[in-house]
Design a protein around this motif. Structure first.
Motif, PDB file in Angstrom:
ATOM      1  N   ARG A  18       9.745  -4.224  -8.799  1.00  0.00           N
ATOM      2  CA  ARG A  18       9.715  -3.037  -7.935  1.00  0.00           C
ATOM      3  C   ARG A  18       9.287  -1.801  -8.728  1.00  0.00           C
ATOM      4  NH1 ARG A  18      11.715  -3.312  -2.872  1.00  0.00           N
ATOM      5  NH2 ARG A  18      12.871  -5.198  -2.272  1.00  0.00           N
ATOM      6  N   THR A  19       9.849  -1.650  -9.938  1.00  0.00           N
ATOM      7  CA  THR A  19       9.478  -0.502 -10.775  1.00  0.00           C
ATOM      8  C   THR A  19       8.004  -0.548 -11.156  1.00  0.00           C
ATOM      9  OG1 THR A  19      11.718  -0.385 -11.682  1.00  0.00           O
ATOM     10  CG2 THR A  19       9.983   0.702 -12.930  1.00  0.00           C
ATOM     11  N   HIS A  20       7.534  -1.749 -11.504  1.00  0.00           N
ATOM     12  CA  HIS A  20       6.126  -1.896 -11.889  1.00  0.00           C
ATOM     13  C   HIS A  20       5.207  -1.562 -10.713  1.00  0.00           C
ATOM     14  CE1 HIS A  20       3.006  -3.375 -14.599  1.00  0.00           C
ATOM     15  NE2 HIS A  20       2.451  -3.971 -13.554  1.00  0.00           N
ATOM     16  N   ILE A  21       5.561  -2.021  -9.536  1.00  0.00           N
ATOM     17  CA  ILE A  21       4.746  -1.731  -8.345  1.00  0.00           C
ATOM     18  C   ILE A  21       4.768  -0.239  -8.023  1.00  0.00           C
ATOM     19  CG2 ILE A  21       4.535  -2.139  -5.857  1.00  0.00           C
ATOM     20  CD1 ILE A  21       5.578  -4.990  -6.398  1.00  0.00           C
ATOM     21  N   ARG A  46       0.790  -1.222   0.000  1.00  0.00           N
ATOM     22  CA  ARG A  46       0.000   0.000   0.000  1.00  0.00           C
ATOM     23  C   ARG A  46       0.828   1.280   0.000  1.00  0.00           C
ATOM     24  NH1 ARG A  46      -5.341  -1.012   1.135  1.00  0.00           N
ATOM     25  NH2 ARG A  46      -5.799  -3.198   1.572  1.00  0.00           N
ATOM     26  N   SER A  47       2.128   1.149   0.166  1.00  0.00           N
ATOM     27  CA  SER A  47       2.958   2.354   0.224  1.00  0.00           C
ATOM     28  C   SER A  47       4.364   2.050  -0.273  1.00  0.00           C
ATOM     29  CB  SER A  47       3.034   2.887   1.666  1.00  0.00           C
ATOM     30  OG  SER A  47       3.759   1.978   2.478  1.00  0.00           O
ATOM     31  N   HIS A  48       5.122   3.114  -0.574  1.00  0.00           N
ATOM     32  CA  HIS A  48       6.506   2.945  -1.006  1.00  0.00           C
ATOM     33  C   HIS A  48       7.358   2.369   0.122  1.00  0.00           C
ATOM     34  CE1 HIS A  48       6.251   4.845  -4.983  1.00  0.00           C
ATOM     35  NE2 HIS A  48       5.332   5.643  -4.435  1.00  0.00           N
ATOM     36  N   GLU A  49       6.989   2.686   1.360  1.00  0.00           N
ATOM     37  CA  GLU A  49       7.718   2.142   2.496  1.00  0.00           C
ATOM     38  C   GLU A  49       7.536   0.617   2.576  1.00  0.00           C
ATOM     39  OE1 GLU A  49       8.046   2.616   7.381  1.00  0.00           O
ATOM     40  OE2 GLU A  49       6.620   3.842   6.230  1.00  0.00           O
ATOM     41  N   LEU A  70       6.841  -1.287   0.103  1.00  0.00           N
ATOM     42  CA  LEU A  70       7.574  -1.836  -1.031  1.00  0.00           C
ATOM     43  C   LEU A  70       9.059  -1.979  -0.715  1.00  0.00           C
ATOM     44  CD1 LEU A  70       7.854  -2.730  -3.966  1.00  0.00           C
ATOM     45  CD2 LEU A  70       7.902  -0.311  -4.636  1.00  0.00           C
ATOM     46  N   ASP A  71       9.643  -0.959  -0.092  1.00  0.00           N
ATOM     47  CA  ASP A  71      11.071  -0.989   0.254  1.00  0.00           C
ATOM     48  C   ASP A  71      11.389  -2.137   1.212  1.00  0.00           C
ATOM     49  OD1 ASP A  71      11.526   1.220  -1.324  1.00  0.00           O
ATOM     50  OD2 ASP A  71      11.387   2.660   0.327  1.00  0.00           O
ATOM     51  N   ASN A  72      10.437  -2.455   2.078  1.00  0.00           N
ATOM     52  CA  ASN A  72      10.680  -3.480   3.098  1.00  0.00           C
ATOM     53  C   ASN A  72      10.228  -4.879   2.679  1.00  0.00           C
ATOM     54  OD1 ASN A  72      11.738  -1.583   4.916  1.00  0.00           O
ATOM     55  ND2 ASN A  72       9.673  -1.047   5.649  1.00  0.00           N
ATOM     56  N   PHE A  73       9.635  -5.008   1.490  1.00  0.00           N
ATOM     57  CA  PHE A  73       9.076  -6.304   1.078  1.00  0.00           C
ATOM     58  C   PHE A  73      10.175  -7.259   0.622  1.00  0.00           C
ATOM     59  CE2 PHE A  73       7.000  -9.019  -2.218  1.00  0.00           C
ATOM     60  CZ  PHE A  73       6.256  -9.786  -1.327  1.00  0.00           C
ATOM     61  N   ASP A  74      10.103  -8.496   1.089  1.00  0.00           N
ATOM     62  CA  ASP A  74      11.061  -9.539   0.711  1.00  0.00           C
ATOM     63  C   ASP A  74      10.482 -10.332  -0.465  1.00  0.00           C
ATOM     64  OD1 ASP A  74      12.865 -11.569   0.469  1.00  0.00           O
ATOM     65  OD2 ASP A  74      12.604 -12.368   2.504  1.00  0.00           O
ATOM     66  N   PHE A  75      10.980 -10.098  -1.666  1.00  0.00           N
ATOM     67  CA  PHE A  75      10.442 -10.733  -2.869  1.00  0.00           C
ATOM     68  C   PHE A  75      10.719 -12.231  -2.918  1.00  0.00           C
ATOM     69  CE2 PHE A  75       9.971  -6.402  -4.038  1.00  0.00           C
ATOM     70  CZ  PHE A  75       8.982  -6.360  -5.012  1.00  0.00           C
ATOM     71  N   SER A  76      11.665 -12.694  -2.135  1.00  0.00           N
ATOM     72  CA  SER A  76      11.955 -14.133  -2.126  1.00  0.00           C
ATOM     73  C   SER A  76      10.823 -14.930  -1.485  1.00  0.00           C
ATOM     74  CB  SER A  76      13.265 -14.413  -1.380  1.00  0.00           C
ATOM     75  OG  SER A  76      13.146 -14.094  -0.006  1.00  0.00           O
ATOM     76  N   THR A  77       9.898 -14.242  -0.794  1.00  0.00           N
ATOM     77  CA  THR A  77       8.772 -14.937  -0.167  1.00  0.00           C
ATOM     78  C   THR A  77       7.644 -15.213  -1.157  1.00  0.00           C
ATOM     79  OG1 THR A  77       7.729 -12.845   0.500  1.00  0.00           O
ATOM     80  CG2 THR A  77       9.273 -13.862   2.061  1.00  0.00           C
ATOM     81  N   VAL A 102      -8.850   6.507 -11.961  1.00  0.00           N
ATOM     82  CA  VAL A 102      -8.999   7.952 -11.737  1.00  0.00           C
ATOM     83  C   VAL A 102      -7.655   8.653 -11.523  1.00  0.00           C
ATOM     84  CG1 VAL A 102     -11.371   7.876 -10.883  1.00  0.00           C
ATOM     85  CG2 VAL A 102      -9.485   7.430  -9.299  1.00  0.00           C
ATOM     86  N   ASP A 103      -6.547   7.988 -11.918  1.00  0.00           N
ATOM     87  CA  ASP A 103      -5.204   8.591 -11.837  1.00  0.00           C
ATOM     88  C   ASP A 103      -4.839   9.043 -10.428  1.00  0.00           C
ATOM     89  OD1 ASP A 103      -4.594   8.252 -14.546  1.00  0.00           O
ATOM     90  OD2 ASP A 103      -5.729  10.049 -15.068  1.00  0.00           O
ATOM     91  N   THR A 104      -5.257   8.289  -9.423  1.00  0.00           N
ATOM     92  CA  THR A 104      -4.888   8.608  -8.041  1.00  0.00           C
ATOM     93  C   THR A 104      -4.028   7.473  -7.488  1.00  0.00           C
ATOM     94  OG1 THR A 104      -6.922   7.566  -7.223  1.00  0.00           O
ATOM     95  CG2 THR A 104      -6.985   9.940  -7.630  1.00  0.00           C
ATOM     96  N   ALA A 105      -3.432   7.693  -6.318  1.00  0.00           N
ATOM     97  CA  ALA A 105      -2.585   6.676  -5.694  1.00  0.00           C
ATOM     98  C   ALA A 105      -3.342   5.358  -5.562  1.00  0.00           C
ATOM     99  CB  ALA A 105      -2.134   7.165  -4.326  1.00  0.00           C
TER     100      ALA A 105
END
Length: 458
Positions: A114-117, A56-59, A61-68, A128-131
């Protein structure tokens, strides 16, 4: 072209007559919010794909472990529309650290994900072009009956529901042109469906009528499994969402059967082209009706909009409709003719007959000579096919040998030529001789001999 063009529902009429008065703001907001919609449907007992993780946020995303993440999954924008921003992953590269494979066999890295997310979170695919919110969900496993028609992706069934009655449906089939998605605007194929039988009728690609898939397979005459259950799910979704006019998107999972994919509060109109019929008369016929139960809604849809009786389906598909058990006539050696009941088994590849039936058809010497050899599979499995054939080719009336698998193990069995007549159609074929003494039917007819038939499972 569609006959009776005055019956075609246009965009303005759809919006003003059906969407605006029947789809309230709260209901449309629910349909547009995929995660909330998934929760509401699941709570109501409607099967939906399993949620893996939401970001739900960039934070986050930064903390997400993609290996899971599992080896295969689907990544979606929560408020996306028209299939934009959806990423389907089919597998993980062996030995590769966080490298996955897409439908077109191209590779995607953790950096790409990560870029796509980030783009999803920034609203690049939002209505509606919002977050927005990104989420991973399980990938539906392809139902084997659709496998010959679909290019890597999973077909889904769009059911249009109005006033608790399914009024029209189509199957959307992924193609190479559409990149493995079922999006019709990108080159996916839409195939109309007879509402009574769940059998496909006419097909379109890029709004033009076609007869065959890119693989050369006839697109009419495909029997959709669990058809009533699919229609019931569509009505239940209308009850839960409170959308009076909606498109219900349902896929068939290989293991779990029908699974609800998405609600659409503004369903497109190409379903009319796929069915070669306009919507207006169908919508008018259910306007104002009091439909008390889900079953009543399904029954009404099948009674009102079936249109195709069996003879019409057979004429359209070029195939006869048969059941899972059929009376057939078999002719063997010296024109010996026997009438038996046959089990129709689309899961079996070859047709097989019982040893005793083979004897009655004049293949006594074939059975006796083959059984005398008593060759163990394990002893000769290393031999080439031509070398194995030399061991049996002198047996009277034998055509070939094939490997068979059963609860008793793996073995070689002889094949012989017979003629079958089923539903007035003649089939000249090779059949395998096996021991079916303890089984109810002396013959099983496999998929190789069912290409000119539609099997109706009751």
């Amino acid at each position: 072209m569609i006959s009776k063009s005055k019956n075609i529902l246009g965009m303005n009429a759809r919006n003003l007559v059906y969407i605006r008065p029947n789809n309230r703001k709260a209901a449309k907001k629910l349909a547009d919010d995929k995660l909330r919609c998934k929760r509401v449907l699941k709570k109501a007992g409607v099967p939906v794909p399993k949620l893996i993780k939401s970001i739900r946020s960039h934070e986050e995303l930064d903390n997400f472990d993609f290996s899971t993440l599992p080896n295969s999954f689907v990544l979606k924008p929560n408020f996306g529309f028209g299939g934009e921003g959806i990423l389907v992953v089919y597998g993980k590269k062996k030995g590769g650290e966080n490298i996955w494979i897409k439908a077109d066999r191209s590779q995607i890295t953790e950096s790409y994900l990560r870029t796509h997310i980030k783009n999803i979170l920034d609203g690049s695919f939002s209505r509606v072009d919002t977050a927005d919110v990104a989420f991973f969900e399980e990938r539906i496993q392809l139902y084997k009956g659709f496998k010959p028609y679909a290019f890597r992706g999973v077909p889904d069934i769009r059911v249009l529901v109005y006033n608790r009655v399914p009024v029209m449906a189509m199957v959307r089939i992924p193609t190479e042109a559409s990149g493995g998605t079922s999006n019709l605007h990108r080159g996916g194929i839409g195939v109309g469906v007879d509402m009574t039988t769940g059998v496909t009728t006419t097909a379109i690609q890029y709004d033009k009528v076609i007869e065959k898939s890119p693989k050369g397979l006839l697109l009419s005459g495909i029997k959709i499994p669990q058809w009533k259950e699919i229609l019931e799910l569509a009505i239940k979704a209308q009850d839960v969402s409170k959308l009076g006019y909606l498109g219900a998107d349902i896929a068939i999972d290989r293991e779990n059967g029908p699974v609800f994919m998405e609600l659409n509060a503004r369903p497109g109109l190409s379903i009319q082209v796929a069915n070669q019929e306009g919507l207006i008369s169908r919508l008018n016929r259910v306007e104002g009706l009091k439909i008390k139960t889900v079953r009543r809604g399904v029954a009404l849809a099948q009674n009102l909009f079936g249109g195709e009786i069996e003879e019409e389906i057979e004429g359209l598909s070029g195939k006869r409709i048969i059941g899972t058990v059929e009376k057939i006539r078999i002719t063997g050696r010296n024109n010996r003719e026997i009438k038996v009941e046959a089990k129709i088994d689309t899961g079996a590849d070859r047709t097989s007959i019982d040893v005793e039936l083979a004897r009655e058809l004049g293949f006594e010497k074939t059975v006796e000579e083959f059984e005398k050899r008593k060759v163990d599979f394990e002893e000769i499995k290393h031999l080439r096919k031509s070398e194995r054939w030399k061991m049996f080719k002198d047996i009277p009336y034998i055509e070939s040998t094939v490997i068979t698998h059963s609860s008793h193990g793996t073995s070689y069995r002889p094949t012989v030529k017979i003629k079958m007549v089923m539903d007035k159609r003649v089939i000249n074929t090779k059949v395998t001789i096996v021991n079916r003494m303890r089984l109810k039917y002396p013959i099983i007819i496999g998929s190789r001999n069912l290409k000119r038939f539609l099997v109706e499972v009751k």
